[in-house]
Design an enzyme around this catalytic site. Structure first.
Site, PDB file in Angstrom:
ATOM      1  N   HIS A  62      87.697  73.331  93.696  1.00 55.93           N
ATOM      2  CA  HIS A  62      88.265  72.912  92.404  1.00 55.93           C
ATOM      3  C   HIS A  62      88.051  71.428  92.134  1.00 55.93           C
ATOM      4  O   HIS A  62      87.832  71.032  90.989  1.00 55.93           O
ATOM      5  CB  HIS A  62      89.743  73.336  92.317  1.00 55.93           C
ATOM      6  CG  HIS A  62      89.886  74.819  92.307  1.00 55.93           C
ATOM      7  ND1 HIS A  62      90.616  75.528  93.240  1.00 55.93           N
ATOM      8  CD2 HIS A  62      89.309  75.755  91.502  1.00 55.93           C
ATOM      9  CE1 HIS A  62      90.506  76.822  92.986  1.00 55.93           C
ATOM     10  NE2 HIS A  62      89.725  76.986  91.941  1.00 55.93           N
ATOM     11  N   ASP A  86      92.422  82.307  88.717  1.00 56.60           N
ATOM     12  CA  ASP A  86      93.357  81.822  89.744  1.00 56.60           C
ATOM     13  C   ASP A  86      94.052  80.538  89.310  1.00 56.60           C
ATOM     14  O   ASP A  86      95.062  80.142  89.895  1.00 56.60           O
ATOM     15  CB  ASP A  86      92.604  81.579  91.055  1.00 56.60           C
ATOM     16  CG  ASP A  86      91.424  80.648  90.847  1.00 56.60           C
ATOM     17  OD1 ASP A  86      91.630  79.429  90.853  1.00 56.60           O
ATOM     18  OD2 ASP A  86      90.293  81.129  90.635  1.00 56.60           O
ATOM     19  N   ASP A 155      83.531  79.204  85.907  1.00 58.87           N
ATOM     20  CA  ASP A 155      84.168  79.405  87.212  1.00 58.87           C
ATOM     21  C   ASP A 155      84.281  80.915  87.399  1.00 58.87           C
ATOM     22  O   ASP A 155      85.352  81.501  87.294  1.00 58.87           O
ATOM     23  CB  ASP A 155      85.545  78.719  87.177  1.00 58.87           C
ATOM     24  CG  ASP A 155      86.292  78.856  88.483  1.00 58.87           C
ATOM     25  OD1 ASP A 155      85.778  79.486  89.417  1.00 58.87           O
ATOM     26  OD2 ASP A 155      87.420  78.334  88.549  1.00 58.87           O
ATOM     27  N   PRO A 162      81.450  92.197  86.610  1.00 56.26           N
ATOM     28  CA  PRO A 162      81.809  91.562  85.332  1.00 56.26           C
ATOM     29  C   PRO A 162      81.158  90.200  85.120  1.00 56.26           C
ATOM     30  O   PRO A 162      80.949  89.761  83.998  1.00 56.26           O
ATOM     31  CB  PRO A 162      83.336  91.426  85.395  1.00 56.26           C
ATOM     32  CG  PRO A 162      83.733  91.697  86.791  1.00 56.26           C
ATOM     33  CD  PRO A 162      82.637  92.494  87.435  1.00 56.26           C
TER      34      PRO A 162
HETATM   35  N1  SAM Z   1      86.268  80.328  92.830  1.00 56.34           N
HETATM   36  C1  SAM Z   1      85.776  81.626  92.684  1.00 56.34           C
HETATM   37  C2  SAM Z   1      84.521  81.971  93.392  1.00 56.34           C
HETATM   38  O1  SAM Z   1      83.461  81.419  93.134  1.00 56.34           O
HETATM   39  O2  SAM Z   1      84.616  82.842  94.239  1.00 56.34           O
HETATM   40  C3  SAM Z   1      85.796  82.144  91.294  1.00 56.34           C
HETATM   41  C4  SAM Z   1      87.215  82.301  90.951  1.00 56.34           C
HETATM   42  S1  SAM Z   1      87.797  83.036  89.531  1.00 56.34           S
HETATM   43  C5  SAM Z   1      88.966  84.115  90.259  1.00 56.34           C
HETATM   44  C6  SAM Z   1      86.540  84.104  88.910  1.00 56.34           C
HETATM   45  C7  SAM Z   1      87.032  84.890  87.709  1.00 56.34           C
HETATM   46  O3  SAM Z   1      85.940  85.144  86.837  1.00 56.34           O
HETATM   47  C8  SAM Z   1      87.637  86.245  88.023  1.00 56.34           C
HETATM   48  O4  SAM Z   1      89.021  86.206  87.810  1.00 56.34           O
HETATM   49  C9  SAM Z   1      86.937  87.216  87.079  1.00 56.34           C
HETATM   50  O5  SAM Z   1      87.798  88.180  86.505  1.00 56.34           O
HETATM   51  C10 SAM Z   1      86.358  86.252  86.056  1.00 56.34           C
HETATM   52  N2  SAM Z   1      85.199  86.792  85.322  1.00 56.34           N
HETATM   53  C11 SAM Z   1      84.171  87.510  85.821  1.00 56.34           C
HETATM   54  N3  SAM Z   1      83.318  87.847  84.845  1.00 56.34           N
HETATM   55  C12 SAM Z   1      83.812  87.316  83.692  1.00 56.34           C
HETATM   56  C13 SAM Z   1      83.376  87.343  82.336  1.00 56.34           C
HETATM   57  N4  SAM Z   1      82.257  87.976  81.980  1.00 56.34           N
HETATM   58  N5  SAM Z   1      84.126  86.685  81.417  1.00 56.34           N
HETATM   59  C14 SAM Z   1      85.269  86.032  81.769  1.00 56.34           C
HETATM   60  N6  SAM Z   1      85.730  86.009  83.047  1.00 56.34           N
HETATM   61  C15 SAM Z   1      85.014  86.632  83.992  1.00 56.34           C
END
Ligand code: SAM
Length: 280
Positions: A62, A86, A155, A162
Site C-alpha cells: 500500500h 480491502d 489495485d 474478474p
Molecule cells: N493487493 C491485492 C493483490 O494484488 O493481491 C489486490 C487487492 S484488492 C482485494 C483486489 C480487488 O480487485 C478485489 O477485491 C476484486 O474484487 C477487485 N476487482 C477485480 N476485478 C475487478 C474489476 N473488473 N473491477 C473492479 N474491481 C475488481
C-alpha cells in the site's frame, strides 16, 4: 494436529503459512473469500485461494502503490481507485489533505463487507468524506470518463477472473482518456519471476507503453506474493517518475511511512537485468 494454508504459486511450487484458525469462508457472485488467523502474518484474506492482504506485510504494497505517484505530483486532487476492496490503498490516500475526491470502483461488495468486519487495519477509511464507493466493474465504469482524474490506481486481482479486463488495451486506453493532461496511472503489475506472472506483466507493460508517453516499472519485496518479487507500473502523460523535482518535496508533508521513502522512490525504478530484458 497442525492446520496450514497452502497456495500454489506454480504447478511445482507451493507457499504455506501455519494457521491458528480459519475465521470466515464464503462465495460471492465473483469469487471465493476466506479469512484466516496466523502467528507469522497475523490475519489475512484470500480470493480464490490467492493471498490479497496480510496484516504483517500489507504496508509494503500500500505504501508503494500510493506514495510513489503522490510524490511524483503533489497537486493530485481527484483520484480513481479500481479494485482495492480491502481498503489499504484508500487508507493511505486519505492521509493527504490535498486529495479532494476518491472514487473507488470495486466489483465485489462482499469483499468490502468482509474486510470491514475482519480487517479493520486496512478497511478503516471507507467512511472518509472524500471517498465514494461504486460497486461495479472498473472496465465498464471508466468507459465514459473524460479528463476527470489526476491519478488512477488499479489495485486489482490478477489477470484472470474478474480482474482480466483490467489488463486489456481497451482499459488502458480508457484510463488515458479519463486522466487529465498531466494524469498518472499506477497499477499492480504482477511478478517478473515465475513464467505465468511474467507473461501477464510483459503483456501489461507492452499495452500500457502503446498508450502512454512515459511508462516505467518499479519493484518491491512483498513476502507473501508469488516469489516475493513484485512490480508496479507507472504510466504518465507528463511527470517522470524519478527525474522530477517534486519528489524530495514529499518529505515536507511529514507523512510517516513504514516502507516508502524518497531514496527508495528513486531506487525502486532500478531493475535487475533479467527484468529489463523481459520488458524490452
Ligand atoms: N493487493 C491485492 C493483490 O494484488 O493481491 C489486490 C487487492 S484488492 C482485494 C483486489 C480487488 O480487485 C478485489 O477485491 C476484486 O474484487 C477487485 N476487482 C477485480 N476485478 C475487478 C474489476 N473488473 N473491477 C473492479 N474491481 C475488481
Amino acid at each position: 494436529m497442525e492446520l496450514w494454508y497452502t497456495e500454489k504459486h506454480t504447478e511445482n511450487v507451493q507457499f504455506s503459512i501455519k494457521l491458528d484458525r480459519q475465521i470466515y469462508s464464503n462465495h460471492s457472485d465473483f469469487q471465493r473469500i476466506d479469512v484466516f488467523d496466523s502467528k507469522e502474518f497475523g490475519r489475512f484474506f484470500t480470493l480464490d485461494g490467492l493471498i490479497m492482504v496480510t496484516e504483517k506485510d500489507e504496508f509494503i504494497y500500500h505504501d508503494m502503490i500510493v506514495h510513489v505517484p503522490m510524490a511524483a505530483n503533489p497537486d493530485i486532487k481527484d483520484v480513481l481507485v479500481i479494485g482495492a476492496g480491502d481498503g489499504g490503498t484508500i487508507r493511505e490516500l486519505t492521509r493527504y489533505e490535498s486529495v479532494e475526491s476518491i472514487d473507488v470502483v470495486e466489483i465485489d461488495e462482499m469483499v468490502v463487507e468482509v474486510c470491514k468486519r475482519f480487517l479493520p487495519q486496512t478497511a478503516c477509511k471507507f467512511d472518509d468524506r472524500r471517498v465514494k464507493l461504486h460497486f461495479e466493474d472498473g472496465l465498464k465504469y471508466i468507459r465514459n470518463k473524460v479528463s476527470e482524474y489526476d491519478l488512477i490506481i488499479v489495485d486489482s486481482t490478477d489477470a484472470f477472473g474478474p480482474g482480466e479486463g483490467l489488463f486489456t488495451k481497451e482499459f488502458y486506453g480508457n484510463c488515458y482518456k479519463a486522466l487529465k493532461d498531466d494524469g498518472i496511472l499506477v497499477n499492480q503489475h504482477e511478478s517478473p519471476y515465475y513464467d505465468s506472472y511474467a507473461n501477464s506483466m510483459r503483456r501489461a507493460h507492452k499495452r500500457i507503453s502503446e498508450v502512454f508517453p512515459i511508462c516505467s516499472v518499479y519493484q518491491a519485496h512483498i513476502p507473501t506474493y508469488p516469489s516475493g518479487h513484485w512490480l508496479f507500473g507507472f504510466a504518465s502523460k507528463k511527470y517522470h517518475p524519478t527525474d522530477n523535482e517534486n519528489i524530495d518535496k514529499w518529505n515536507e508533508l511529514g507523512i510517516k511511512t513504514k516502507y516508502y521513502n524518497t531514496e527508495l522512490h528513486r531506487g525502486c525504478f532500478a531493475l535487475p537485468n533479467y527484468v529489463k530484458e523481459l520488458l524490452e
